[in-house]
Design a protein around this motif. Structure first.
Motif, PDB file in Angstrom:
ATOM      1  N   TYR A 142       0.840  -1.199   0.000  1.00 44.34           N
ATOM      2  CA  TYR A 142       0.000   0.000   0.000  1.00 44.34           C
ATOM      3  C   TYR A 142       0.876   1.249   0.000  1.00 44.34           C
ATOM      4  N   LEU A 143       1.945   1.239   0.787  1.00 40.70           N
ATOM      5  CA  LEU A 143       2.816   2.413   0.869  1.00 40.70           C
ATOM      6  C   LEU A 143       3.615   2.615  -0.416  1.00 40.70           C
ATOM      7  N   SER A 144       3.894   1.544  -1.146  1.00 43.10           N
ATOM      8  CA  SER A 144       4.582   1.699  -2.429  1.00 43.10           C
ATOM      9  C   SER A 144       3.667   2.348  -3.461  1.00 43.10           C
ATOM     10  N   TRP A 145       2.356   2.222  -3.275  1.00 44.44           N
ATOM     11  CA  TRP A 145       1.391   2.864  -4.158  1.00 44.44           C
ATOM     12  C   TRP A 145       1.021   4.251  -3.657  1.00 44.44           C
ATOM     13  N   ASN A 146       0.901   4.397  -2.356  1.00 40.54           N
ATOM     14  CA  ASN A 146       0.561   5.675  -1.734  1.00 40.54           C
ATOM     15  C   ASN A 146       1.635   5.989  -0.694  1.00 40.54           C
ATOM     16  N   LYS A 147       2.452   6.993  -0.965  1.00 43.43           N
ATOM     17  CA  LYS A 147       3.592   7.294  -0.107  1.00 43.43           C
ATOM     18  C   LYS A 147       3.193   7.848   1.251  1.00 43.43           C
ATOM     19  N   ASP A 148       1.971   8.279   1.412  1.00 43.58           N
ATOM     20  CA  ASP A 148       1.522   8.776   2.710  1.00 43.58           C
ATOM     21  C   ASP A 148       1.358   7.614   3.688  1.00 43.58           C
ATOM     22  N   THR A 149       1.278   7.963   4.943  1.00 45.61           N
ATOM     23  CA  THR A 149       1.081   6.939   5.968  1.00 45.61           C
ATOM     24  C   THR A 149      -0.311   6.339   5.846  1.00 45.61           C
ATOM     25  N   VAL A 150      -0.438   5.112   6.274  1.00 51.31           N
ATOM     26  CA  VAL A 150      -1.710   4.418   6.212  1.00 51.31           C
ATOM     27  C   VAL A 150      -2.007   3.821   7.581  1.00 51.31           C
ATOM     28  N   GLU A 151      -3.237   3.904   7.991  1.00 53.21           N
ATOM     29  CA  GLU A 151      -3.630   3.356   9.277  1.00 53.21           C
ATOM     30  C   GLU A 151      -3.790   1.843   9.179  1.00 53.21           C
ATOM     31  N   ASP A 152      -3.518   1.176  10.297  1.00 52.76           N
ATOM     32  CA  ASP A 152      -3.643  -0.273  10.325  1.00 52.76           C
ATOM     33  C   ASP A 152      -5.085  -0.708  10.091  1.00 52.76           C
ATOM     34  N   ALA A 153      -6.038   0.129  10.478  1.00 58.76           N
ATOM     35  CA  ALA A 153      -7.441  -0.235  10.318  1.00 58.76           C
ATOM     36  C   ALA A 153      -7.806  -0.433   8.853  1.00 58.76           C
ATOM     37  N   ILE A 154      -7.196   0.360   7.971  1.00 59.88           N
ATOM     38  CA  ILE A 154      -7.473   0.215   6.536  1.00 59.88           C
ATOM     39  C   ILE A 154      -6.962  -1.133   6.038  1.00 59.88           C
ATOM     40  N   ILE A 155      -5.755  -1.508   6.476  1.00 59.50           N
ATOM     41  CA  ILE A 155      -5.190  -2.794   6.069  1.00 59.50           C
ATOM     42  C   ILE A 155      -6.048  -3.936   6.600  1.00 59.50           C
ATOM     43  N   PHE A 156      -6.503  -3.824   7.833  1.00 64.39           N
ATOM     44  CA  PHE A 156      -7.327  -4.872   8.423  1.00 64.39           C
ATOM     45  C   PHE A 156      -8.653  -5.012   7.670  1.00 64.39           C
ATOM     46  N   ASN A 157      -9.241  -3.894   7.265  1.00 62.33           N
ATOM     47  CA  ASN A 157     -10.489  -3.952   6.513  1.00 62.33           C
ATOM     48  C   ASN A 157     -10.290  -4.613   5.141  1.00 62.33           C
ATOM     49  N   HIS A 158      -9.164  -4.282   4.476  1.00 60.67           N
ATOM     50  CA  HIS A 158      -8.868  -4.906   3.189  1.00 60.67           C
ATOM     51  C   HIS A 158      -8.600  -6.394   3.359  1.00 60.67           C
ATOM     52  N   LEU A 159      -7.894  -6.749   4.417  1.00 60.10           N
ATOM     53  CA  LEU A 159      -7.618  -8.160   4.677  1.00 60.10           C
ATOM     54  C   LEU A 159      -8.907  -8.928   4.944  1.00 60.10           C
ATOM     55  N   TYR A 160      -9.795  -8.329   5.659  1.00 60.91           N
ATOM     56  CA  TYR A 160     -11.093  -8.955   5.942  1.00 60.91           C
ATOM     57  C   TYR A 160     -11.897  -9.156   4.650  1.00 60.91           C
ATOM     58  N   GLU A 161     -11.802  -8.187   3.758  1.00 62.00           N
ATOM     59  CA  GLU A 161     -12.549  -8.275   2.505  1.00 62.00           C
ATOM     60  C   GLU A 161     -11.942  -9.303   1.557  1.00 62.00           C
ATOM     61  N   LEU A 162     -10.614  -9.315   1.446  1.00 61.07           N
ATOM     62  CA  LEU A 162      -9.950 -10.245   0.533  1.00 61.07           C
ATOM     63  C   LEU A 162     -10.024 -11.689   1.020  1.00 61.07           C
ATOM     64  N   SER A 163     -10.144 -11.886   2.308  1.00 58.04           N
ATOM     65  CA  SER A 163     -10.238 -13.241   2.862  1.00 58.04           C
ATOM     66  C   SER A 163     -11.661 -13.760   2.896  1.00 58.04           C
TER      67      SER A 163
END
Length: 231
Positions: free
Chosen positions: A154-175
């Motif tokens: 995600y950071l390689s695509w968006n150089k800004d910081t990203v919250e862990d909650a966003i990653i967790f939501n994406h992980l929940y959706e992809l799984s």
């Protein structure tokens, strides 16, 4: 003996009038040699000519002598250059025109069209593998590794910081809802640790404008060495 220029011009061969070279790498002379060997009526003499041509072809490619099945390749090329008209005893199976002209099957290219392309397909494969594992510490460790890698992608695509909650939501959706870290207290690696790069020092930071070494972290420099020498 007087040289007749008209006969010389009449007997000239032009590339447009010559026969097509099947394998141009071997040249015109070897192609003519194969055509002569094909026209030999005696089978024994034809076999001798074929073995001689194989020796010549091997001499033209000395860098391939140590390649496995090198002789097999030369015999196949001999039959191909003769347009499959050469009738000799080969130590290897004789190739056919049908096999040579056979088109390869079309490769299936994976087109998954993921929703979050910046994660890539490998992340989805890893998530699918994690879903199949039994519950336990090993699976939990794998999930954390996947989440950290997702954050790095995600950071390689968006150089800004990203919250862990966003990653967790994406992980929940992809799984498919099987991996849920949205309510957990897990913390992923920081954005700085994931995107930091060890950069080499440039010459400007190592040396001053006058070419003298700059004192850094207590290391000896050219200026200190000069002072020690004067003392």
């Amino acid at each position: 003996m007087k040289f007749n220029t008209q006969d010389a011009v009449f007997n000239l061969e032009y590339n447009a009038e010559r026969s097509h070279l099947i394998i141009p790498e071997y040249g015109r002379h070897l192609q003519k040699l194969i055509d002569l060997a094909t026209a030999i009526e005696d089978r024994e003499e034809r076999n001798k000519a074929a073995k001689y041509i194989i020796d010549v072809m091997g001499t033209l490619n000395p860098h391939l002598r140590d390649v496995p099945d090198f002789q097999h390749k030369l015999w196949d090329q001999l039959f191909i250059m003769s347009d499959f008209q050469l009738d000799v005893d080969s130590p290897y199976p004789i190739p056919s025109r049908e096999v040579l002209n056979q088109k390869p099957e079309r490769l299936a290219y994976p087109q998954n069209f993921p929703k979050y392309r910046f994660y890539g397909n490998n992340i989805k494969y890893m998530i699918d593998v994690a879903n199949k594992w039994e519950e336990g510490e090993l699976k939990n460790a794998l999930i954390i590794v996947i989440a950290n890698h997702m954050k790095k992608c995600y950071l390689s695509w968006n150089k800004d910081t990203v919250e862990d909650a966003i990653i967790f939501n994406h992980l929940y959706e992809l799984s498919g809802g099987k991996i849920d870290l949205t309510k957990s207290e897990e913390e992923l690696s920081t954005s700085y640790d994931l995107i930091k790069v060890n950069k080499k020092q440039s010459n400007k930071t190592q040396f001053g404008s006058n070419g003298k070494t700059i004192v850094k972290k207590g290391k000896s420099t050219k200026n200190n060495n000069k002072q020690n020498t004067r003392k």
